[in-house]
Design a protein around this motif. Structure first.
Motif, PDB file in Angstrom:
ATOM      1  N   ARG A   1       8.892  -1.151  -0.165  1.00 51.12           N
ATOM      2  CA  ARG A   1       7.643  -0.400  -0.117  1.00 51.12           C
ATOM      3  C   ARG A   1       7.269  -0.269   1.355  1.00 51.12           C
ATOM      4  O   ARG A   1       6.727  -1.197   1.959  1.00 51.12           O
ATOM      5  CB  ARG A   1       6.552  -1.096  -0.928  1.00 51.12           C
ATOM      6  N   PRO A   2       7.599   0.862   1.964  1.00 52.50           N
ATOM      7  CA  PRO A   2       7.459   0.980   3.420  1.00 52.50           C
ATOM      8  C   PRO A   2       6.015   0.872   3.888  1.00 52.50           C
ATOM      9  O   PRO A   2       5.096   1.386   3.251  1.00 52.50           O
ATOM     10  CB  PRO A   2       8.033   2.360   3.721  1.00 52.50           C
ATOM     11  N   CYS A   3       5.839   0.211   5.012  1.00 49.10           N
ATOM     12  CA  CYS A   3       4.511   0.072   5.608  1.00 49.10           C
ATOM     13  C   CYS A   3       4.446   0.889   6.903  1.00 49.10           C
ATOM     14  O   CYS A   3       5.386   1.581   7.281  1.00 49.10           O
ATOM     15  CB  CYS A   3       4.193  -1.397   5.874  1.00 49.10           C
ATOM     16  N   TYR A   4       3.325   0.783   7.582  1.00 44.36           N
ATOM     17  CA  TYR A   4       3.091   1.568   8.798  1.00 44.36           C
ATOM     18  C   TYR A   4       4.081   1.255   9.914  1.00 44.36           C
ATOM     19  O   TYR A   4       4.257   2.040  10.849  1.00 44.36           O
ATOM     20  CB  TYR A   4       1.660   1.337   9.299  1.00 44.36           C
ATOM     21  N   LYS A   5       4.755   0.116   9.824  1.00 50.14           N
ATOM     22  CA  LYS A   5       5.701  -0.248  10.877  1.00 50.14           C
ATOM     23  C   LYS A   5       6.897   0.699  10.924  1.00 50.14           C
ATOM     24  O   LYS A   5       7.503   0.882  11.983  1.00 50.14           O
ATOM     25  CB  LYS A   5       6.151  -1.695  10.706  1.00 50.14           C
TER      26      LYS A   5
ATOM     27  N   ALA B   1       0.829  -1.195   0.000  1.00 51.50           N
ATOM     28  CA  ALA B   1       0.000   0.000   0.000  1.00 51.50           C
ATOM     29  C   ALA B   1       0.862   1.242   0.000  1.00 51.50           C
ATOM     30  O   ALA B   1       1.766   1.374   0.804  1.00 51.50           O
ATOM     31  CB  ALA B   1      -0.910   0.014   1.235  1.00 51.50           C
ATOM     32  N   GLY B   2       0.589   2.189  -0.895  1.00 56.11           N
ATOM     33  CA  GLY B   2       1.338   3.435  -0.945  1.00 56.11           C
ATOM     34  C   GLY B   2       0.781   4.413   0.062  1.00 56.11           C
ATOM     35  O   GLY B   2      -0.414   4.439   0.312  1.00 56.11           O
ATOM     36  N   PRO B   3       1.634   5.273   0.626  1.00 50.47           N
ATOM     37  CA  PRO B   3       1.187   6.239   1.602  1.00 50.47           C
ATOM     38  C   PRO B   3       0.376   7.344   0.965  1.00 50.47           C
ATOM     39  O   PRO B   3       0.493   7.629  -0.202  1.00 50.47           O
ATOM     40  CB  PRO B   3       2.488   6.779   2.201  1.00 50.47           C
ATOM     41  N   ALA B   4      -0.433   7.978   1.796  1.00 53.08           N
ATOM     42  CA  ALA B   4      -1.274   9.050   1.298  1.00 53.08           C
ATOM     43  C   ALA B   4      -0.423  10.160   0.704  1.00 53.08           C
ATOM     44  O   ALA B   4       0.605  10.530   1.229  1.00 53.08           O
ATOM     45  CB  ALA B   4      -2.120   9.611   2.446  1.00 53.08           C
ATOM     46  N   GLY B   5      -0.897  10.690  -0.432  1.00 52.49           N
ATOM     47  CA  GLY B   5      -0.203  11.806  -1.066  1.00 52.49           C
ATOM     48  C   GLY B   5       1.007  11.409  -1.859  1.00 52.49           C
ATOM     49  O   GLY B   5       1.798  12.245  -2.269  1.00 52.49           O
ATOM     50  N   ALA B   6       1.198  10.091  -2.133  1.00 52.10           N
ATOM     51  CA  ALA B   6       2.415   9.663  -2.805  1.00 52.10           C
ATOM     52  C   ALA B   6       2.502  10.164  -4.228  1.00 52.10           C
ATOM     53  O   ALA B   6       3.563  10.102  -4.832  1.00 52.10           O
ATOM     54  CB  ALA B   6       2.518   8.137  -2.794  1.00 52.10           C
TER      55      ALA B   6
ATOM     56  N   TYR C   1       8.797   7.554  13.496  1.00 47.32           N
ATOM     57  CA  TYR C   1       7.856   8.617  13.859  1.00 47.32           C
ATOM     58  C   TYR C   1       6.744   8.648  12.811  1.00 47.32           C
ATOM     59  O   TYR C   1       6.927   8.163  11.685  1.00 47.32           O
ATOM     60  CB  TYR C   1       8.559   9.988  13.919  1.00 47.32           C
ATOM     61  N   PRO C   2       5.580   9.194  13.142  1.00 44.48           N
ATOM     62  CA  PRO C   2       4.482   9.247  12.173  1.00 44.48           C
ATOM     63  C   PRO C   2       4.878  10.007  10.910  1.00 44.48           C
ATOM     64  O   PRO C   2       5.455  11.095  10.980  1.00 44.48           O
ATOM     65  CB  PRO C   2       3.375   9.995  12.944  1.00 44.48           C
ATOM     66  N   GLY C   3       4.600   9.405   9.762  1.00 42.62           N
ATOM     67  CA  GLY C   3       4.926  10.031   8.487  1.00 42.62           C
ATOM     68  C   GLY C   3       6.250   9.606   7.902  1.00 42.62           C
ATOM     69  O   GLY C   3       6.600  10.012   6.787  1.00 42.62           O
ATOM     70  N   ALA C   4       7.014   8.767   8.606  1.00 43.15           N
ATOM     71  CA  ALA C   4       8.322   8.355   8.100  1.00 43.15           C
ATOM     72  C   ALA C   4       8.201   7.560   6.796  1.00 43.15           C
ATOM     73  O   ALA C   4       9.014   7.724   5.874  1.00 43.15           O
ATOM     74  CB  ALA C   4       9.059   7.522   9.150  1.00 43.15           C
ATOM     75  N   GLY C   5       7.194   6.700   6.705  1.00 45.16           N
ATOM     76  CA  GLY C   5       7.014   5.918   5.489  1.00 45.16           C
ATOM     77  C   GLY C   5       6.729   6.799   4.289  1.00 45.16           C
ATOM     78  O   GLY C   5       7.268   6.590   3.196  1.00 45.16           O
ATOM     79  N   ARG C   6       5.873   7.790   4.474  1.00 46.08           N
ATOM     80  CA  ARG C   6       5.561   8.727   3.399  1.00 46.08           C
ATOM     81  C   ARG C   6       6.815   9.486   2.973  1.00 46.08           C
ATOM     82  O   ARG C   6       7.057   9.712   1.781  1.00 46.08           O
ATOM     83  CB  ARG C   6       4.468   9.696   3.854  1.00 46.08           C
ATOM     84  N   GLU C   7       7.627   9.909   3.938  1.00 46.10           N
ATOM     85  CA  GLU C   7       8.851  10.638   3.613  1.00 46.10           C
ATOM     86  C   GLU C   7       9.854   9.751   2.881  1.00 46.10           C
ATOM     87  O   GLU C   7      10.579  10.225   1.993  1.00 46.10           O
ATOM     88  CB  GLU C   7       9.462  11.231   4.879  1.00 46.10           C
ATOM     89  N   MET C   8       9.896   8.464   3.220  1.00 43.22           N
ATOM     90  CA  MET C   8      10.776   7.560   2.483  1.00 43.22           C
ATOM     91  C   MET C   8      10.348   7.469   1.023  1.00 43.22           C
ATOM     92  O   MET C   8      11.181   7.475   0.108  1.00 43.22           O
ATOM     93  CB  MET C   8      10.773   6.164   3.122  1.00 43.22           C
ATOM     94  N   VAL C   9       9.037   7.392   0.797  1.00 46.63           N
ATOM     95  CA  VAL C   9       8.531   7.289  -0.568  1.00 46.63           C
ATOM     96  C   VAL C   9       8.784   8.574  -1.344  1.00 46.63           C
ATOM     97  O   VAL C   9       9.368   8.563  -2.435  1.00 46.63           O
ATOM     98  CB  VAL C   9       7.030   6.947  -0.571  1.00 46.63           C
ATOM     99  N   LEU C  10       8.355   9.708  -0.798  1.00 47.16           N
ATOM    100  CA  LEU C  10       8.473  10.966  -1.517  1.00 47.16           C
ATOM    101  C   LEU C  10       9.911  11.470  -1.584  1.00 47.16           C
ATOM    102  O   LEU C  10      10.269  12.212  -2.499  1.00 47.16           O
ATOM    103  CB  LEU C  10       7.571  12.018  -0.875  1.00 47.16           C
TER     104      LEU C  10
ATOM    105  N   GLN D   1      19.837  12.954   5.827  1.00 45.59           N
ATOM    106  CA  GLN D   1      18.487  13.471   5.654  1.00 45.59           C
ATOM    107  C   GLN D   1      17.527  12.884   6.679  1.00 45.59           C
ATOM    108  O   GLN D   1      16.619  13.570   7.151  1.00 45.59           O
ATOM    109  CB  GLN D   1      17.994  13.201   4.240  1.00 45.59           C
ATOM    110  N   TRP D   2      17.739  11.620   7.055  1.00 44.90           N
ATOM    111  CA  TRP D   2      16.880  11.035   8.090  1.00 44.90           C
ATOM    112  C   TRP D   2      17.094  11.727   9.434  1.00 44.90           C
ATOM    113  O   TRP D   2      16.153  11.905  10.208  1.00 44.90           O
ATOM    114  CB  TRP D   2      17.102   9.533   8.196  1.00 44.90           C
ATOM    115  N   ALA D   3      18.322  12.123   9.708  1.00 48.31           N
ATOM    116  CA  ALA D   3      18.579  12.859  10.949  1.00 48.31           C
ATOM    117  C   ALA D   3      17.842  14.194  10.937  1.00 48.31           C
ATOM    118  O   ALA D   3      17.278  14.617  11.962  1.00 48.31           O
ATOM    119  CB  ALA D   3      20.081  13.080  11.123  1.00 48.31           C
ATOM    120  N   GLN D   4      17.814  14.857   9.784  1.00 46.59           N
ATOM    121  CA  GLN D   4      17.096  16.127   9.664  1.00 46.59           C
ATOM    122  C   GLN D   4      15.593  15.917   9.821  1.00 46.59           C
ATOM    123  O   GLN D   4      14.912  16.699  10.502  1.00 46.59           O
ATOM    124  CB  GLN D   4      17.398  16.763   8.315  1.00 46.59           C
ATOM    125  N   ARG D   5      15.070  14.879   9.200  1.00 45.25           N
ATOM    126  CA  ARG D   5      13.636  14.594   9.303  1.00 45.25           C
ATOM    127  C   ARG D   5      13.245  14.270  10.744  1.00 45.25           C
ATOM    128  O   ARG D   5      12.224  14.738  11.244  1.00 45.25           O
ATOM    129  CB  ARG D   5      13.286  13.422   8.387  1.00 45.25           C
TER     130      ARG D   5
END
Length: 230
Positions: free
Chosen positions: A160-164, A8-13, A170-179, A107-111
């Motif tokens: 394909r990152p999931c909710y885990k 499943a792709g994250p919202a806004g992908a 942190y919340p939104g990390a999966g979406r940030e990995m995708v985008l 970049q992950w440290a910044q996020r």
């Protein structure tokens, strides 16, 4: 769309990428920085307003590093002693080993700082089995073979990152990995054997239909990254 598994792709992908990943490794020689593994453990948190308590193998610890480059055995199902809880998202023959570029850690440290959570950049922080240097998603093609010591891997697909990942970081990390176009990639094990941190990674071209970067872009229908034309 809510992330509930790796398919499943994250919202806004479909929107423009937040932070396009670099497209070159700067010409450095690829090498293995760390091998990571760990047992499956409970992850607890909240996803979309509901409490979640799930078994996951995302928590990894380094077992071979540049400071302590012990040899680690790999079998057909990956790193000896490593566990996965859900074989639909990580594990099995086609996703036996997860590889991630160290170049993305900054970049992950910044996020994480923006999210108000710590990120210590310890190998395995993104759930990877192999932390590598000098290979990015734009440098690696599906079907390529990666030889490290006795070990030979075959690149199969991007993560394909999931909710885990959200629960782990942190919340939104999966979406940030995708985008951010920084998924890393999975490999199958072509030739089992031993490998150790510090060893060179030798890349052999396979069928090369698409790079990992392009495969990821197509999966999530992301726009192409514009390139300058002189």
């Amino acid at each position: 769309m809510t992330m509930n598994d790796d398919s499943a792709g994250p919202a806004g992908a479909r929107r423009a990428p937040l932070e396009p990943a670099p497209t070159t490794n700067g010409g450095g020689s690829p090498r293995l920085l760390a091998i990571c593994a760990g047992p499956a453990a409970r992850l607890r948190g909240t996803v979309d307003g509901r409490a979640v308590d799930v078994l996951s193998g995302i928590v990894k610890r380094p077992v071979s590093t540049l400071d302590d480059p012990v040899e680690v055995e790999f079998g057909r199902l990956g790193v000896a002693g490593d566990e996965q809880a859900d074989l639909t998202v990580h594990g099995g023959l086609e996703k036996a080993v997860y590889v991630y570029p160290v170049e993305h850690y900054a970049q992950w440290a910044q996020r994480a700082a923006r999210a108000g959570v710590p990120f210590d950049a310890r190998p395995g922080s993104l759930g990877e089995n192999l932390l590598v240097e000098g290979l990015l998603e734009a440098d690696v093609w599906t079907g390529d073979r990666l030889e490290i010591g006795e070990l030979v891997l075959c690149v199969t697909m991007p993560r394909r990152p999931c909710y885990k990942l959200d629960l782990h970081l942190y919340p939104g990390a999966g979406r940030e990995m995708v985008l951010g176009r920084q998924p890393g990639w999975y490999c199958s094990v072509v030739r089992p054997g031993k490998a150790a941190a510090g060893q060179a990674i030798r890349q052999q071209a396979g069928s090369r239909p698409y790079t990992i970067a392009e495969t990821h872009r197509r999966q999530y229908r992301l726009p192409p990254i514009a390139t300058e034309v002189e």
